[in-house]
Each structure stands twice: as structure tokens, then as C-alpha cells.
Scaffold this motif. Structure first.
Motif, mmCIF file in Angstrom:
data_model
loop_
_atom_site.group_PDB
_atom_site.id
_atom_site.type_symbol
_atom_site.label_atom_id
_atom_site.label_comp_id
_atom_site.label_asym_id
_atom_site.label_seq_id
_atom_site.Cartn_x
_atom_site.Cartn_y
_atom_site.Cartn_z
ATOM 1 N N UNK A 184 -9.015 -15.269 -4.328
ATOM 2 C CA UNK A 184 -8.178 -16.126 -5.242
ATOM 3 C C UNK A 184 -7.451 -15.202 -5.768
ATOM 4 N N UNK A 185 -6.293 -15.500 -5.649
ATOM 5 C CA UNK A 185 -4.962 -14.627 -6.782
ATOM 6 C C UNK A 185 -4.437 -15.671 -7.933
ATOM 7 N N UNK A 186 -4.519 -14.830 -9.126
ATOM 8 C CA UNK A 186 -3.733 -15.484 -10.113
ATOM 9 C C UNK A 186 -2.353 -15.461 -9.753
ATOM 10 N N UNK A 187 -1.642 -16.513 -10.067
ATOM 11 C CA UNK A 187 -0.225 -16.669 -9.601
ATOM 12 C C UNK A 187 0.675 -15.374 -9.835
ATOM 13 N N UNK A 188 0.502 -14.525 -11.009
ATOM 14 C CA UNK A 188 1.089 -13.426 -11.180
ATOM 15 C C UNK A 188 0.926 -12.299 -10.148
ATOM 16 N N UNK A 189 -0.204 -12.349 -9.333
ATOM 17 C CA UNK A 189 -0.483 -11.448 -8.586
ATOM 18 C C UNK A 189 -0.017 -11.894 -6.842
ATOM 19 N N UNK A 190 0.595 -13.113 -6.814
ATOM 20 C CA UNK A 190 0.852 -13.644 -5.498
ATOM 21 C C UNK A 190 2.195 -12.557 -4.977
ATOM 22 N N UNK A 191 3.256 -12.580 -5.839
ATOM 23 C CA UNK A 191 4.503 -12.000 -5.078
ATOM 24 C C UNK A 191 4.068 -10.669 -4.426
ATOM 25 N N UNK A 192 3.431 -9.833 -5.059
ATOM 26 C CA UNK A 192 3.042 -8.627 -4.176
ATOM 27 C C UNK A 192 2.479 -8.849 -2.756
ATOM 28 N N UNK A 193 1.595 -9.915 -2.520
ATOM 29 C CA UNK A 193 1.019 -10.116 -1.431
ATOM 30 C C UNK A 193 2.212 -10.815 -0.400
#
Lengths: 243, 243
Positions: free
Chosen positions: A95-104
Motif C-alpha cells: 500500500x502506498x500513501x498517495x505522496x509516495x506514488x509518483x516515484x513508483x
């Protein structure tokens, strides 16, 4: 579109969306943030058709593709995110909190899909099983659902957040120089003296007091000029009156 | 509410909002992000009343305050932001891109107001003159307007973005140990040999080749157990068939 932005390789997938207003709102948010690839999954496509016929329909709706299953909708994607409010659901995915999604999303060389479930039920376990990762928007309380159009807007904002601004923002106004402030302060003291403020409140008229008072204003250079013009006028009037 | 979060000292001010759905959507976004203080400015309050009477009205609507002017609505606030799409407007204020706003809000010891203008026209110059700073959401093209409810959601998301998660996210699954992977690899090689894969593709069966192949899987410890069970069954069946 900027190829460095994650938004250029994104597909937004609305699964069983029921309200045409939400489909339209999602499309509008996509337009705002430069995402063009809308895919709609559902047994019947009335919400998509109704959104397409709305007066202010976003162009992205015209090119939206319809699919009857999640598997077909994401067939060309190499990273598939499922959005969820978490709640008490058993989690079988990272699970990614939204702020961590851009790097993925940036690290994914292929196309990324972000799945949004229906307004009432979110994504089913079967739909989630097609996802590589889950995505959650941090909220004040866990497990509450967001409006579909708002959820799309917030996710796309995060992915667009670090894009360069479209318009150059104005330079901050030049701050007053120490010399400007000295002249302003002298004029202020002269004016206050002319108004006999110094007799009534001598404690406020120490050299340090007025110096600090003036520095706390955070004046710009241009505004200092304006204020000094005002003080000069007041001083002139005080002297006129005192004759 | 967490006093460290900027959301706890925030007021959302909707100025001349016309569509009750947008007022309701703004209130829902406020609930999602823990902001309770909604203020509505307008000559007539039909949109607020209509939003209040909606079936799934957010509790924040019940306590919303109505004002007839921006000045009255923000009288108790010490930092006032006006939202704008920039466009070609002359800018008389310092402008913050949304991501830079939370630090200003945190540094403001008093209450912060964020003003959102009407759907059609945004904030007027007169309304903007009450603001200390402007706030803009970076979009794919400058000057386009966002849906009101989405703009509120995006702004409040940014202010809530660094809040701790409400639910502890699951620990990432334990990765397979080197020992797990060695045993998996041995079993894989045994199975492939039993299937005579080694005769047809000997180049894929070098010690380095299978070691690297297995390491690239990124297996969790739990999944390695599952895969090894599958391989054992396959190996058993191959040996049965070979008798």
C-alpha cells in the motif's frame, strides 16, 4: 505533454462508475492535469454516454475507451494501482500513501493505470486482484470514501505537483533597504514630534523603539515610498495648523 | 483534530458559489480532511440552504456560517489566501504554488482563511484585495479553472498531506532469505531436469543463469513456500509419469 511527468504515461480507469456527473468531473480533472487516457469499465455504458453528451464535456471524454472487464482495460499497463480507503479490508497488496506514488509511477517505464471503484462499493476483491499496488489518500478518519471526481483530482494533482509552473510567478517585491528605512523612520519621528506624540508617550519614542517598530513592518521599497509621501503630507499639514 | 495540522486552524470561505452541488462537494472534502469551519459569502444563500437539505449533507454544512461580505467572513483571520488560476490577471500579491502553502499556514499562529471564488468568475479584484497572499494549483495549462469541489479537495489534501496515516499500513512482506532461494532454486533445477528441459535448453541451466533468474523474482518468504509446494507436486507427477 512533458515526458518527464508521470501524467504523460497515465491511464485513469473508472470501474463501474454510476453517476455521469462523476465521470464528467473525473474527465475535467484529467484535462486540468494533462492526463488524456480515460478508460471506463462496466456492464453498461450509460454513465459514459451521458457524460459525453453534457454541455461542457471535457475533450478527454470523446476519446475515452470502454471495456467490459478490468483485465481488458489494463492489458497494456505495466503498473496497476487500485485506489482504496483501506477501512477494515484485508490487505494483500503493498500500500502506498498517495505522496509516495509518483516515484513508483516515474520508475515504471511502461503505462501506469490507476483504478477507481464505483461510488458505493469501491473496487471489489476481484478487481483489486489485477492490481500491483494499492493507493490511499490520507484522510482525517480512515475508511471513509471520497467523492469520485475529487479522488481523481487529488491523485492527479499529486502526480502533477512537482511540475514546473506554467506561468512564471512574479518576483517577490524588493524589500526596503536599511537606508530607505532610516529615512522613513526619521520622517516618522519628525511627524510624531510635530503631533506631540513624543510628549504623551515618550517611552515609545526611544531610538531603539522606533527603529524596531519600523523594521517589524516588513516594508517593500515601493511601499516605503508611498508611506513616506503620506507622512510628508501629514507633517506639512501639522505644521500648517501649528502656525 | 491534531493541533499540529494546519487543517485545525483553517476556514474554507466560498464566495458567491452558485451550485449547491459544489457547496456540498466542498463540505464533503472538508469532512474528509478534518476541516470544520465553512463560511459562505453571498447576497443570497439559496445554494447553501439547498446543499444543507441534500440527503447526504456533510455535518460541516450544519455549522456553516453565512456572511454578506468577504470582510465580515474573514474578520477573525490572520492569514487570508485567495485561490486563483492566475491566467493573465495582474498580480498584486505574493503568489504561492499550492505545495508551498502549508508552511505559511503552519507559521500563522492565528486562523487561516482560504477563499474560493464563484464557479464562473473566480474572485473579483475587490475580493482579492482582502487577501494577504494568492494560492494557485499547478495545472497542465495556466488560466483554466478547476471544478470548485475539486479545487477545495486538492487544497485541503495538500494541507493534510503530511499527516500521519490513520491506519498503520501493513509491513512489507518478509523477503525470502538466501537459504529459501537456494532451496527453491535446487527444487526448480530438479524439476526442470525431470522435465528434460536441461537437454533442450542447456544454456538456460548454467548455475549462474538459474541463480540470477530466481533472484530476479523478488519472492517473499511466504510465496516461496507456495511455489515450492507447486514444484514438489510437479516433480512428483513427472516422476510418476516417468515410471
Amino acid at each position: 505533454m512533458d515526458p518527464d511527468l508521470p501524467s504523460s504515461s497515465l491511464a485513469v480507469v473508472l470501474v463501474r462508475a454510476r453517476n455521469p456527473l462523476n465521470v464528467g468531473a473525473a474527465a475535467r480533472a484529467m484535462s486540468n492535469f494533462g492526463v488524456k487516457d480515460l478508460r471506463v469499465v462496466g456492464d453498461y455504458l450509460q454513465p459514459l454516454e451521458a457524460a459525453r453528451s453534457a454541455i461542457d464535456a471535457a475533450p478527454v471524454l470523446a476519446s475515452a475507451q470502454a471495456f467490459s472487464s478490468v483485465a481488458e482495460a489494463i492489458a497494456d499497463c505495466t503498473l496497476v494501482y487500485g485506489t482504496t480507503a483501506l477501512g477494515d479490508r484485508d490487505l494483500h497488496h503493498p500500500v502506498d500513501v498517495l505522496r509516495d506514488a509518483p516515484s513508483h509511477v516515474r520508475q515504471n517505464p511502461g503505462r501506469t493505470a490507476i483504478l477507481f471503484g464505483s461510488e458505493k462499493t469501491g473496487l471489489s476483491n476481484d478487481e483489486l486482484s489485477h492490481c500491483h499496488r494499492l493507493l490511499t489518500i490520507p484522510m482525517a478518519r480512515g475508511g471513509v470514501s471520497m467523492n469520485l471526481g475529487q479522488a481523481v483530482a487529488v491523485c492527479l494533482y499529486e502526480l502533477h505537483r512537482d511540475a514546473p509552473a506554467q506561468r512564471n510567478l512574479p518576483e517577490p517585491a524588493a524589500a526596503a533597504t536599511a537606508d530607505d528605512l532610516d529615512r522613513f523612520e526619521s520622517l516618522l519621528r519628525e511627524t510624531l514630534t510635530a503631533a506631540e506624540y513624543d510628549r504623551r508617550f515618550p517611552g515609545n519614542m526611544g531610538a531603539n523603539e522606533t527603529r524596531e517598530l519600523v523594521r517589524r513592518l516588513g516594508l517593500t521599497s515601493a511601499d516605503t515610498t508611498v508611506w513616506m509621501g503620506m507622512l510628508r503630507q501629514v507633517l506639512w499639514k501639522l505644521r500648517q495648523a501649528g502656525r
